[in-house]
Design a protein around this motif. Structure first.
Motif, PDB file in Angstrom:
ATOM      1  N   ALA A  97     -22.357 -71.248   7.551  1.00  0.00           N
ATOM      2  CA  ALA A  97     -21.708 -70.020   8.007  1.00  0.00           C
ATOM      3  C   ALA A  97     -20.546 -69.650   7.088  1.00  0.00           C
ATOM      4  N   ASN A  98     -19.816 -70.636   6.618  1.00  0.00           N
ATOM      5  CA  ASN A  98     -18.729 -70.351   5.678  1.00  0.00           C
ATOM      6  C   ASN A  98     -19.253 -69.810   4.351  1.00  0.00           C
ATOM      7  N   SER A  99     -20.414 -70.280   3.922  1.00  0.00           N
ATOM      8  CA  SER A  99     -21.034 -69.728   2.710  1.00  0.00           C
ATOM      9  C   SER A  99     -21.398 -68.262   2.925  1.00  0.00           C
ATOM     10  N   LEU A 100     -21.948 -67.987   4.082  1.00  0.00           N
ATOM     11  CA  LEU A 100     -22.325 -66.611   4.416  1.00  0.00           C
ATOM     12  C   LEU A 100     -21.078 -65.734   4.528  1.00  0.00           C
ATOM     13  N   ARG A 101     -20.043 -66.248   5.166  1.00  0.00           N
ATOM     14  CA  ARG A 101     -18.766 -65.534   5.280  1.00  0.00           C
ATOM     15  C   ARG A 101     -18.239 -65.185   3.887  1.00  0.00           C
ATOM     16  N   GLY A 102     -18.240 -66.172   2.986  1.00  0.00           N
ATOM     17  CA  GLY A 102     -17.772 -65.937   1.626  1.00  0.00           C
ATOM     18  C   GLY A 102     -18.576 -64.872   0.915  1.00  0.00           C
ATOM     19  N   LEU A 103     -19.870 -64.861   1.130  1.00  0.00           N
ATOM     20  CA  LEU A 103     -20.729 -63.858   0.509  1.00  0.00           C
ATOM     21  C   LEU A 103     -20.395 -62.460   1.023  1.00  0.00           C
ATOM     22  N   VAL A 104     -20.160 -62.330   2.317  1.00  0.00           N
ATOM     23  CA  VAL A 104     -19.769 -61.029   2.889  1.00  0.00           C
ATOM     24  C   VAL A 104     -18.460 -60.566   2.261  1.00  0.00           C
ATOM     25  N   LEU A 105     -17.471 -61.437   2.210  1.00  0.00           N
ATOM     26  CA  LEU A 105     -16.159 -61.046   1.695  1.00  0.00           C
ATOM     27  C   LEU A 105     -16.179 -60.764   0.198  1.00  0.00           C
ATOM     28  N   ARG A 106     -16.912 -61.557  -0.573  1.00  0.00           N
ATOM     29  CA  ARG A 106     -17.021 -61.298  -2.024  1.00  0.00           C
ATOM     30  C   ARG A 106     -17.746 -59.984  -2.284  1.00  0.00           C
ATOM     31  N   THR A 107     -18.785 -59.711  -1.515  1.00  0.00           N
ATOM     32  CA  THR A 107     -19.520 -58.454  -1.679  1.00  0.00           C
ATOM     33  C   THR A 107     -18.605 -57.283  -1.372  1.00  0.00           C
ATOM     34  N   ALA A 108     -17.824 -57.378  -0.310  1.00  0.00           N
ATOM     35  CA  ALA A 108     -16.883 -56.311   0.049  1.00  0.00           C
ATOM     36  C   ALA A 108     -15.858 -56.087  -1.058  1.00  0.00           C
ATOM     37  N   GLU A 109     -15.356 -57.171  -1.650  1.00  0.00           N
ATOM     38  CA  GLU A 109     -14.363 -57.058  -2.725  1.00  0.00           C
ATOM     39  C   GLU A 109     -14.902 -56.290  -3.923  1.00  0.00           C
ATOM     40  N   GLU A 110     -16.189 -56.418  -4.170  1.00  0.00           N
ATOM     41  CA  GLU A 110     -16.789 -55.783  -5.346  1.00  0.00           C
ATOM     42  C   GLU A 110     -17.164 -54.324  -5.129  1.00  0.00           C
ATOM     43  N   LEU A 111     -17.082 -53.855  -3.896  1.00  0.00           N
ATOM     44  CA  LEU A 111     -17.433 -52.466  -3.586  1.00  0.00           C
ATOM     45  C   LEU A 111     -16.159 -51.654  -3.427  1.00  0.00           C
ATOM     46  N   SER A 112     -15.834 -50.854  -4.419  1.00  0.00           N
ATOM     47  CA  SER A 112     -14.566 -50.123  -4.412  1.00  0.00           C
ATOM     48  C   SER A 112     -14.446 -49.170  -3.224  1.00  0.00           C
ATOM     49  N   GLU A 113     -15.551 -48.659  -2.723  1.00  0.00           N
ATOM     50  CA  GLU A 113     -15.489 -47.685  -1.633  1.00  0.00           C
ATOM     51  C   GLU A 113     -15.288 -48.312  -0.258  1.00  0.00           C
ATOM     52  N   VAL A 114     -15.346 -49.624  -0.164  1.00  0.00           N
ATOM     53  CA  VAL A 114     -15.270 -50.277   1.144  1.00  0.00           C
ATOM     54  C   VAL A 114     -13.861 -50.266   1.726  1.00  0.00           C
ATOM     55  N   GLY A 115     -12.845 -50.511   0.947  1.00  0.00           N
ATOM     56  CA  GLY A 115     -11.491 -50.573   1.498  1.00  0.00           C
ATOM     57  C   GLY A 115     -11.255 -51.876   2.238  1.00  0.00           C
ATOM     58  N   GLY A 162     -18.500 -48.825   6.899  1.00  0.00           N
ATOM     59  CA  GLY A 162     -19.776 -49.455   7.213  1.00  0.00           C
ATOM     60  C   GLY A 162     -20.014 -49.680   8.679  1.00  0.00           C
ATOM     61  N   SER A 163     -20.950 -50.554   8.915  1.00  0.00           N
ATOM     62  CA  SER A 163     -21.307 -50.990  10.248  1.00  0.00           C
ATOM     63  C   SER A 163     -20.890 -52.460  10.356  1.00  0.00           C
ATOM     64  N   THR A 164     -20.401 -52.842  11.516  1.00  0.00           N
ATOM     65  CA  THR A 164     -19.913 -54.214  11.716  1.00  0.00           C
ATOM     66  C   THR A 164     -21.004 -55.234  11.416  1.00  0.00           C
ATOM     67  N   ILE A 165     -20.611 -56.294  10.736  1.00  0.00           N
ATOM     68  CA  ILE A 165     -21.471 -57.442  10.458  1.00  0.00           C
ATOM     69  C   ILE A 165     -20.895 -58.614  11.238  1.00  0.00           C
ATOM     70  N   ARG A 166     -21.752 -59.346  11.950  1.00  0.00           N
ATOM     71  CA  ARG A 166     -21.295 -60.521  12.697  1.00  0.00           C
ATOM     72  C   ARG A 166     -22.042 -61.758  12.239  1.00  0.00           C
ATOM     73  N   LEU A 167     -21.392 -62.916  12.383  1.00  0.00           N
ATOM     74  CA  LEU A 167     -22.030 -64.208  12.145  1.00  0.00           C
ATOM     75  C   LEU A 167     -22.238 -64.857  13.505  1.00  0.00           C
ATOM     76  N   GLY A 168     -23.448 -65.313  13.763  1.00  0.00           N
ATOM     77  CA  GLY A 168     -23.703 -65.900  15.062  1.00  0.00           C
ATOM     78  C   GLY A 168     -24.342 -67.267  15.003  1.00  0.00           C
ATOM     79  N   GLU A 223     -29.970 -73.078  13.772  1.00  0.00           N
ATOM     80  CA  GLU A 223     -30.157 -71.690  13.354  1.00  0.00           C
ATOM     81  C   GLU A 223     -28.825 -70.937  13.415  1.00  0.00           C
ATOM     82  N   TYR A 224     -28.600 -70.074  12.438  1.00  0.00           N
ATOM     83  CA  TYR A 224     -27.464 -69.164  12.474  1.00  0.00           C
ATOM     84  C   TYR A 224     -27.950 -67.800  12.008  1.00  0.00           C
ATOM     85  N   LYS A 225     -27.164 -66.760  12.284  1.00  0.00           N
ATOM     86  CA  LYS A 225     -27.637 -65.397  12.070  1.00  0.00           C
ATOM     87  C   LYS A 225     -26.573 -64.529  11.421  1.00  0.00           C
TER      88      LYS A 225
END
Length: 141
Positions: free
Chosen positions: A26-44, A62-68, A76-78
């Motif tokens: 889940a922490n790997s997935l969290r990092g991927l979400v945050l790194r992707t957001a950092e690279e998108l200038s329009e995200v804020g 955007g639309s909310t992304i959740r980790l479950g 399993e995680y989602k």
């Protein structure tokens, strides 16, 4: 670079309830979400918070992304998306053999699953910029 607002102690506490292997995933997935957001200038700004008791990533663009994760399905995680968007429907069409899906709301992973990073980053970027893409065919993918 999109600034990420500080996580609340409640988010950290939820991660701490996960079994060690799932916490790592889940922490790997969290990092991927945050790194992707950092690279998108329009995200804020990205706010890391809890929604429905789950770590969530919220942006204006955007639309909310959740980790479950649920104890009833311990290996399993989602990555969850709002069920009234076309996000999972679009992901299913673009990546039919890459991911396992749950209805119109989630991409499923198992603790033994190697994350398909490039397709996953693409899905995350579509979710983080959903507000400007929602009327485009295949979300402009």
């Amino acid at each position: 670079m999109s600034p990420v607002l500080a996580a609340s102690p409640e988010v950290s506490a939820v991660f701490d309830t996960y079994p060690p292997a799932i916490r790592t995933c889940a922490n790997s997935l969290r990092g991927l979400v945050l790194r992707t957001a950092e690279e998108l200038s329009e995200v804020g700004e990205v706010e890391e918070t809890l929604k429905w008791g789950e770590p969530s990533y919220v942006t204006r663009t955007g639309s909310t992304i959740r980790l479950g994760w649920k104890a009833s399905r311990p290996d399993e995680y989602k990555l969850l998306f709002h069920c009234r968007t076309r996000l999972v429907e679009t992901f299913r069409e673009i990546y039919p053999d890459t991911f396992e899906f749950e209805g119109n709301r989630a991409i499923l992973f198992r603790e033994t699953t190697e994350l398909p990073v490039a397709p996953l980053r693409h899905c995350i970027s579509l979710a983080l910029t959903y507000q400007r893409r929602k009327k485009l065919p295949l979300l402009g993918a």
